[in-house]
Enzyme design. Structure first.
Site, short mmCIF file in Angstrom:
data_model
loop_
_atom_site.label_atom_id
_atom_site.label_comp_id
_atom_site.label_asym_id
_atom_site.label_seq_id
_atom_site.Cartn_x
_atom_site.Cartn_y
_atom_site.Cartn_z
N ASP A 80 0.86 -1.30 -0.06
CA ASP A 80 -0.18 0.04 0.01
C ASP A 80 0.95 1.23 0.04
O ASP A 80 2.21 1.19 -0.13
CB ASP A 80 -1.17 0.08 1.23
N GLN A 81 0.36 2.48 0.01
CA GLN A 81 0.90 3.85 -0.06
C GLN A 81 2.01 3.61 1.23
O GLN A 81 3.05 4.37 1.06
CB GLN A 81 0.07 4.86 0.33
#
Length: 161
Positions: free
Chosen positions: A16-17
């Site tokens: 994810d980010q």
């Protein structure tokens, strides 16, 4: 008890980010390990389905202790601590990084079902026979075995910690 390890390298697309493995990917990691463990035992999901038996997930639990990150080489450990019973089998998992740190724990409760009706069916005899050598008589009665009386039921694991 049966144990099997499978290694998985974390791909960039699985993060994810924040750079952590996205939580939804752990179910796929569990599936990869479960499929490989069955393959090592000579059990084929493909053959099982050809015989009209499916094995959907009835329950999944994941506990995250530390994040896995891009390019980590993970060891996904499958633990079958009790034999398959009735119409279901409980697989437990541990995921470690290369430093042997425990990152994630979880389990899946799989249910054997008729693909024609979607209803639960008994564990196929060939699967039960391939798993049987990994268990002693003491391990045959486990948490999936219904208690003889309501007061004999063990407390859920979450309450024991």
């Amino acid at each position: 008890m049966y144990q099997s390890d499978t290694q998985i390298r974390v791909r960039y697309a699985e993060t994810d980010q924040m750079g952590y493995v996205y939580h939804g990917n752990y179910a796929a990691y569990f599936e990869v390990c479960r499929t490989e463990a069955f393959r090592q035992l000579g059990i084929s999901y493909k053959a099982l389905e050809a015989d009209g038996v499916g094995m959907p997930v009835g329950e999944i639990r994941t506990r995250f202790r530390r994040p896995a990150r891009y390019d980590d080489l993970l060891t996904v450990r499958l633990l079958l601590k009790q034999p398959a019973e009735g119409t279901r089998v409980l697989f437990e998992y541990e995921i470690y990084n290369e430093a042997h740190e425990l990152l994630t724990e979880g389990h899946t409760l799989m249910v054997f079902v008729s693909m024609a009706t979607g209803r639960p069916v008994p564990i196929p005899q060939d699967i039960a026979a391939k798993l049987a050598p990994y268990f002693t008589d003491d391990e045959i009665a486990g948490p999936l075995t219904p208690p003889k009386a309501p007061g004999d039921a063990p407390a859920p694991a979450a309450f024991l910690k």
